[in-house]
Design a protein around this motif. Sequence first.
Motif, PDB file in Angstrom:
ATOM      1  N   UNK A  83     -57.714  27.936  73.609  1.00 36.02           N
ATOM      2  CA  UNK A  83     -56.296  28.133  73.346  1.00 36.02           C
ATOM      3  C   UNK A  83     -55.746  27.041  72.452  1.00 36.02           C
ATOM      4  N   UNK A  84     -54.695  27.365  71.753  1.00 39.42           N
ATOM      5  CA  UNK A  84     -54.073  26.379  70.879  1.00 39.42           C
ATOM      6  C   UNK A  84     -53.266  25.402  71.717  1.00 39.42           C
ATOM      7  N   UNK A  85     -53.306  24.157  71.326  1.00 37.49           N
ATOM      8  CA  UNK A  85     -52.568  23.121  72.025  1.00 37.49           C
ATOM      9  C   UNK A  85     -51.132  23.116  71.514  1.00 37.49           C
ATOM     10  N   UNK A  86     -50.151  23.354  72.363  1.00 36.16           N
ATOM     11  CA  UNK A  86     -48.752  23.367  71.907  1.00 36.16           C
ATOM     12  C   UNK A  86     -48.248  21.986  71.494  1.00 36.16           C
ATOM     13  N   UNK A  87     -48.954  20.928  71.891  1.00 38.08           N
ATOM     14  CA  UNK A  87     -48.528  19.571  71.544  1.00 38.08           C
ATOM     15  C   UNK A  87     -49.049  19.111  70.186  1.00 38.08           C
ATOM     16  N   UNK A  88     -49.945  19.895  69.596  1.00 42.52           N
ATOM     17  CA  UNK A  88     -50.518  19.516  68.310  1.00 42.52           C
ATOM     18  C   UNK A  88     -49.453  19.628  67.220  1.00 42.52           C
ATOM     19  N   UNK A  89     -49.340  18.602  66.351  1.00 41.40           N
ATOM     20  CA  UNK A  89     -48.342  18.658  65.277  1.00 41.40           C
ATOM     21  C   UNK A  89     -48.623  19.808  64.319  1.00 41.40           C
ATOM     22  N   UNK A  90     -47.558  20.415  63.815  1.00 43.27           N
ATOM     23  CA  UNK A  90     -47.709  21.510  62.867  1.00 43.27           C
ATOM     24  C   UNK A  90     -47.905  20.954  61.471  1.00 43.27           C
ATOM     25  N   UNK A 134     -48.541  11.499  62.714  1.00 39.96           N
ATOM     26  CA  UNK A 134     -48.475  12.228  63.975  1.00 39.96           C
ATOM     27  C   UNK A 134     -49.855  12.725  64.403  1.00 39.96           C
ATOM     28  N   UNK A 135     -50.665  13.159  63.440  1.00 42.45           N
ATOM     29  CA  UNK A 135     -52.008  13.631  63.764  1.00 42.45           C
ATOM     30  C   UNK A 135     -52.895  12.489  64.253  1.00 42.45           C
ATOM     31  N   UNK A 136     -52.740  11.301  63.654  1.00 44.88           N
ATOM     32  CA  UNK A 136     -53.525  10.154  64.120  1.00 44.88           C
ATOM     33  C   UNK A 136     -53.156   9.816  65.563  1.00 44.88           C
ATOM     34  N   UNK A 137     -51.860   9.838  65.852  1.00 45.00           N
ATOM     35  CA  UNK A 137     -51.411   9.560  67.217  1.00 45.00           C
ATOM     36  C   UNK A 137     -51.914  10.641  68.169  1.00 45.00           C
ATOM     37  N   UNK A 138     -51.859  11.893  67.723  1.00 46.53           N
ATOM     38  CA  UNK A 138     -52.327  13.002  68.543  1.00 46.53           C
ATOM     39  C   UNK A 138     -53.824  12.891  68.823  1.00 46.53           C
ATOM     40  N   UNK A 139     -54.603  12.597  67.776  1.00 47.63           N
ATOM     41  CA  UNK A 139     -56.048  12.456  67.952  1.00 47.63           C
ATOM     42  C   UNK A 139     -56.384  11.274  68.851  1.00 47.63           C
ATOM     43  N   UNK A 140     -55.602  10.224  68.753  1.00 45.27           N
ATOM     44  CA  UNK A 140     -55.813   9.061  69.614  1.00 45.27           C
ATOM     45  C   UNK A 140     -55.561   9.433  71.071  1.00 45.27           C
ATOM     46  N   UNK A 141     -54.492  10.221  71.306  1.00 44.82           N
ATOM     47  CA  UNK A 141     -54.203  10.679  72.672  1.00 44.82           C
ATOM     48  C   UNK A 141     -55.327  11.567  73.176  1.00 44.82           C
ATOM     49  N   UNK A 142     -55.879  12.411  72.291  1.00 43.74           N
ATOM     50  CA  UNK A 142     -56.985  13.277  72.702  1.00 43.74           C
ATOM     51  C   UNK A 142     -58.224  12.463  73.051  1.00 43.74           C
ATOM     52  N   UNK A 143     -58.484  11.421  72.255  1.00 46.28           N
ATOM     53  CA  UNK A 143     -59.649  10.585  72.516  1.00 46.28           C
ATOM     54  C   UNK A 143     -59.516   9.886  73.864  1.00 46.28           C
TER      55      UNK A 143
END
Length: 149
Positions: free
Chosen positions: A35-42, A105-114
């Motif tokens: 499923x798509x993550x709703x928190x992922x930046x557009x 925002x994507x770097x922050x998002x990827x960091x949160x995922x890691x």
Amino acid sequence: MKGGKSKGGIKKSTDTRLKSKSAAGVGKKVTKKAGKDPNKPKRPASAFFVFMEEFREKYKKEHPNNKSVAAVGKAGGDKWKSLSEAEKAPFVARAEKRKTEYNKNMQAYNKRLAEGPGADEEESDKSKSEVNDEDDEEDESGEEEDDDE
């Protein structure tokens, strides 16, 4: 039969087309898409779409009776093509600005995922411990009443 169509060739091609879905899918695993993550930046809008945001407003003011989305898109595309590079520059600059924000925002998002599951579990553990603390307090008071009886 040289150069002609053979009955065997036709039969094979029709057999593959006529297979039912259930017969074709037998023995295959069905994998579900994640499923798509709703928190992922557009993704940010391109320069053209930044231009279209403004153009739509102007077009609607000039043509209030026009309800066709296609007409607005076509007029916007024609206008964009007719613009010079100098006229497109402000839209390109805004698009670049949005892209840099998106990259941050994507770097922050990827960091949160890691860090991901561990950070989320800590928060959920805190909420569980708070709930358990409340339950413990109730149990203690309940136990005291049981001791009095």
